[in-house]
Design an enzyme around this catalytic site. Sequence first.
Site: not given
Length: 629
Positions: A2, A50, A53
Amino acid sequence: MCGIAGIFDLDGHRPINPQILSKINNVLSHRGPDDDGVYIELGVGLAHRRLSIIDLSSGHQPLNNENSTVWVVYNGEIYNFKGLMDELKNRGHTFRTQCDTEVIVHAWEEWGEQCVTRFRGMFAFAIWDQNKKTLFLARDRLGIKPLYYTVLPDRQFIFGSELKSLLAYPNLPRQLDYFAIEDYFAYGYIPDPRTIFQNIYKLPPGHTLTLYSGIKEPKPKQYWNITFNKNSTRSEDVIGETLIEKLRESVDMRMIADVPLGAFLSGGVDSSAVVAMMAGLSEQSVHTCSIGFSDPKFDEAYYAQQVSQRYQTNHYDMQVDQNDFSLLDRLAEIYDEPYADSSAIPTYRVCELARQQVTVALSGDGGDELFGGYRRYRWHLREEKIRNLLPLNLRKPIFGWLGQVYPKLDWAPRIFRGKTTFQALARDSVEGYFNNIAIIPDQLRNSLFSEKMKKELQGYNGIEVLRDHANKGPDHPLSQIQYLDMKTYLPGDILTKVDRASMAHSLEVRVPLLDHPFVEWVSSLSPDLKYQKGQSKYIFKRALRPYLSDEILYRRKMGFAVPLATWFRGPLRNRVQSAVTEGSLANSGIFEMKVLQNIADQHLAGQRDHSAPIWAVLMFESFLRKNLS
């Protein structure tokens, strides 16, 4: 992975401009294309981009606790988050998500500033505690994830994952830091905590920063350091077995992801070791990516293919043309400040290739620093043996004179390039190592700078960066230079290179060799286990023999190089000539332009190899045009 950003009023009473906060956040959209968010209250604003993941459906940031009194923005991965989550639940904390971000919030509530010592991973984060009126920032131990900050004259504190985020703040001062320029032309990058601009800093690895309303001068606080020289009495067999167990554990932790995952595979020892461990841990074929070069002097594709075949990976490779210099100006955009490691070009390309297949890639970065793998370590240890035979007051005049009269044979094998060795032997250990790693030697750097620049430096020399760290590090000659590299070259060059190149493609890169418990364990081994009888990475290679062929383990190290010398005498010839005669460099007042012209002329005529200085100059010129024109 991020991007984070934020604004904090150090006087505590002024509102945050939401448009400005969104602006400095959106500059980081490449780091997080999947989602964005902001949180604002009087005196503080947090922002986040963001790249999803883990726990793809939740984990939106800024993320808060149950009663919205603690907020966090975070870049990275906490690999032990599940264990911490269980521990915090047992202590009464309630979780709404299954992501590692929420662990940071509750860990802060439970342990305060000490929460950072509980985290195993790579991270840069900022926590706002409404009740304590405190903003807490932290960066991981080895500096895998970046964090920049500044205090403006009006006492607004600005932070962000990249320098470009801060530079997007309206009217932010952009006055060059002349000490940073000296550092850059010595090292090829700007070591922490400086940046190219005055009063803008990188939070050093292993440090935190605590701010509150009314604080006069925020000062980073160290929470972790590397220790060396705890000699082991165990047998090499036992140490080797333990090494593999710890490496396998570190790799296993980094294979947790809810998106496609793979690995970089150069065919070198470190990346091959990571792939071997991944293959043993995965039921599916591992995705691997490598870059090849049309020039065989720089091509390692054969070795990568050998490892791929042994472990039946899904291998993707790309051949980069030897004239792939089109990224020169793009690099200035990616790195924000001058950065002269030309291997950023193939690194950018391998990240580009990997992102076409996966969202997360494991790399072998850190192995050379941990296990003493650089060739310069071998030369330094040989020089140290001579230094120990003669005191400095004898070595300095003898080898200093030889260093002056011996010709500089750039074209010759290292053993015949005695000028650099003589110069190193005329110095103490730290000076000698600095002389070996400096991309532009002291004498040439001194002649390169204008009188105005020298006056600004007030006698400052880039060696002071190493001296500051050496005063806190180990005494053993190998451990000392490993420590220096882990404090400077690793975070400032290697990890910076990979972070920016990967984030330019929204790719997360994980580095299992830099798992901090693994680093602590390896650093506690005797130096003789890292360099023995002329063999670098001795115990690492010994432990890996069941997993990799001797051809992989014991071949000559190649590095990730590009043919700069050929470029400058060929397709980039005009670019070099124009840079040293006109434009940004001439207007900066930093350089003696005649010296720059002479360096270029010598290289273009084939009289000397000035590849490294010229590349550093071109990257600095590109930075000036982008930021100060």
